[in-house]
Design an enzyme around this catalytic site. Structure first.
Site: not given
Length: 240
Positions: A14, A34, A76-78, A140, A170-171, A173
């Site tokens: 994403i 990273r 966005n990072a996760g 999460y 998001p669902g 993805i």
């Protein structure tokens, strides 16, 4: 001044789709991740950082803020760290809290002076449909739900300065993170797709387009909101 965007986790999935959409719209893009992006662009800068390290993230952001006026922040990072309740490690909860929450706070705090000075700012957090609850997602789901509290609070505090804060949730993805849990060509993936109202899994571009909506200067009347880019998964239960 409004064309510098900082994206976390922009090297893949994403985040990569968001970076590419920004570049297509002539933004100067800074990717905090990273690993480096697997492509190059004259307006793309990769900066290596462990966003779960609060002190390291603060040092990187302080340096950036001293050189560049960032007015768009996309966190966005996760990662997921899945586990059934009896197997949840508190260290995983701490790690996800640092990555999903503390990093986001640090990013916005560093960019805030430039946003206020410009009288313009856009904050978008990429959350998850899992915030509504999903098996094996204790750490999460909890930290993704907490992100919604961040954007709603920031919307109240920052609207007077021309700064909006929103989230995209998001669902399912198809990214590396998804296929690590559910192989793309598996029966399980087919069943998940069939369970969605749209009858397909999502693509990174689906989330990138939703993100672009919140970044547009013309959409400054929309703040504190969560847009589910989930194929309708938020309308009912979802089983992985």
């Amino acid at each position: 001044m409004n064309d510098v965007a900082l994206v976390t986790g922009g090297s893949a999935g994403i985040g990569k789709a968001i970076c590419q959409s920004l570049l297509q719209r002539d933004y100067q893009v800074i990717n905090l991740s990273r690993r480096e992006s697997d492509y190059q662009h004259e307006r793309l800068t990769d900066i290596a950082v462990d966003l779960s390290d609060i002190d390291e993230t603060a040092r990187v952001m302080d340096d950036l803020a001293s050189r560049i006026e960032v007015t768009n922040v996309i966190h966005n990072a996760g990662v997921i760290r899945p586990a059934l309740l009896e197997d949840v490690e508190h260290s995983d909860v701490d790690y996800l809290a640092r990555l999903h929450l503390h990093a986001g706070i640090t990013l916005v705090q560093s960019a805030l002076p430039a946003m206020k000075s410009a009288g313009f700012g856009r904050i978008v957090i990429i959350g998850s449909r899992a915030m509504l609850g999903l098996e094996t997602r204790t750490a999460y789901a909890a930290t993704k739900a907490a992100q919604i509290g961040l954007v709603r609070t920031w919307a109240l505090e920052l609207g007077q300065f021309g700064i909006t804060a929103n989230a995209v949730a998001p669902g399912p993805i198809v990214t590396d993170m998804f296929t690590d849990v559910v192989p793309e060509d598996s029966d399980k993936a087919d069943k998940i797709a069939a369970s969605l109202p749209v009858r397909r899994l999502g693509r990174p571009d689906d989330v990138a387009r939703a993100t672009m909506f919140f970044l547009e200067a013309e959409n400054g009347f929309v703040t504190g909101q969560t847009l589910f880019a989930c194929g309708g998964a938020s309308l009912g239960s979802l089983a992985l």
